[in-house]
Scaffold this active site. Structure first.
Site, short mmCIF file in Angstrom:
data_model
loop_
_atom_site.label_atom_id
_atom_site.label_comp_id
_atom_site.label_asym_id
_atom_site.label_seq_id
_atom_site.Cartn_x
_atom_site.Cartn_y
_atom_site.Cartn_z
N GLU A 95 -25.88 -10.07 -9.15
CA GLU A 95 -26.10 -8.71 -9.66
C GLU A 95 -27.51 -8.30 -9.25
OE1 GLU A 95 -26.69 -6.46 -13.99
OE2 GLU A 95 -25.82 -8.45 -13.92
N GLU A 121 -24.66 -15.46 -20.99
CA GLU A 121 -24.96 -15.48 -19.57
C GLU A 121 -26.01 -16.55 -19.28
OE1 GLU A 121 -26.02 -11.42 -18.46
OE2 GLU A 121 -24.65 -10.64 -19.97
#
Length: 348
Positions: A263, A152
């Site tokens: 997120e 990520e």
């Protein structure tokens, strides 16, 4: 000393945390691999996109900049053992778990060897230090059980990790669904940094403003066809470093899903939905200059070519709190707007 209070240490390349790893002890960082075909970084201009380097400071050749972890950083963590780790959670695309909410675009059903995107940078409001707001790309393989592998990279506002509300460039990896392996940035041995100009975990500057200037960062993650390691490039062709392939199980081969988007963590303060913002804090429908965006979404195929997405799907866990709208055009390729304010009349 950075204007935001960070202390940046210039650490000898072979003294960075990665080389504490038994499989890397005594090794030197690898040379850069071939970039994917179809990738044209426009020159190697040094972009000033980090606060600490705005004064013209940089680290000498043979060293890398590392943001110093302070005692205060450690004390804010829920526990020393979990410092620098994402909270454990069941990661499924169709549900939220322990308060994590997403608005993402994703592709699956093929073999992926990398991903690229330009990510609009904002400084969203985060309600308390137990929450965060991030925008990133995920390169994912394995089932969504205990063997999930992810790489990520993106930007995040995380008061717990950094002690402030600046958006910061970050990386993450795990090979067991966030349980015991992996960490943010260079907080454990894993990611090998090769660049002396970029401090992972440092604040990004400038940021976008509502109806004002818009800024984005380009990120490319791809698998070196020769050695199999996953490399990270930031901005105009600047190589940051790589994740050695031996860190992973499924990602030793290829990714089975690529995901882009936002997120947040919703700790439900006072029993209500959090007012932590995602992206710009505005819904996708407001469009350019108001909503946050991802543009020029691409993936890398088995032959190391950057290609457009075949079938981008978009998903928002709680569209009344944070939403997403995808599109495609000639200038931006595959893109989407996403985000939202969190708590509001329709998101109690």
């Amino acid at each position: 000393m950075s204007p935001d209070g960070d202390i940046i240490d210039c650490v000898l390349l072979h003294h960075q945390p990665a080389f504490d790893h038994p499989k890397l002890k005594g090794q030197k960082p690898l040379d850069p691999p071939d970039r994917p075909a179809g990738h044209n970084p426009n020159g190697l201009a040094a972009e000033d996109f980090q606060l600490w380097s705005l004064s013209g400071e940089s680290c000498p050749e043979g060293t890398i900049p590392i943001r110093r972890t302070t005692e205060q950083d450690m004390l804010r963590a829920s526990s020393i053992r979990r410092f620098g780790r994402k909270p454990r959670r069941r990661v499924r695309r169709d549900s939220t778990s322990n308060g994590h909410e997403h608005a993402v675009g994703y592709v699956s059903g093929d073999q992926y060897y990398g991903a690229k995107a330009s990510i609009n940078v904002w400084a969203p409001r985060v309600f308390n230090q137990y929450e965060f707001s991030l925008s990133q790309l995920w390169v994912i393989s394995g089932s969504f059980g205990d063997d999930l592998n992810t790489i990520e990279a993106g930007w995040q506002v995380s008061p717990e990790l950094y002690g402030d509300n600046y958006p910061r460039f970050f990386t993450y990896w795990t090979t067991d669904a966030y349980q015991a392996t992996g960490c943010y940035n260079l907080l454990c041995s894993g990611f090998v940094q090769t660049n002396n100009r970029i401090a992972i975990g440092a604040a990004i500057s400038p940021t976008s403003s509502y109806t004002g200037g818009q800024f984005d960062i380009s990120l490319l993650v791809w698998k070196d066809p020769k050695h199999g390691n996953w490399w990270l490039e930031f901005g105009n062709g600047i190589l940051v470093g790589y994740w050695p392939s031996f860190l992973f199980t499924h990602l030793r081969d290829h990714a089975s899903m690529v995901q882009f988007g936002g997120e947040i963590v919703n700790s439900r303060p006072g029993g209500f939905h959090t007012s932590t913002e995602m992206g710009s804090g505005h819904f996708a429908g407001e469009g350019f200059g108001k909503a946050s965006y991802f543009r020029n979404l691409q993936v890398v195929d088995w032959d190391n070519n950057l290609i457009p997405l075949a079938n981008l799907r978009v998903l928002a866990d709680h569209p009344n709190c944070y939403d997403i709208q995808g599109g495609i055009n000639r200038v931006w390729g595959n893109y989407f707007y996403y985000g939202g304010p969190g708590r509001n009349v329709r998101c109690p």
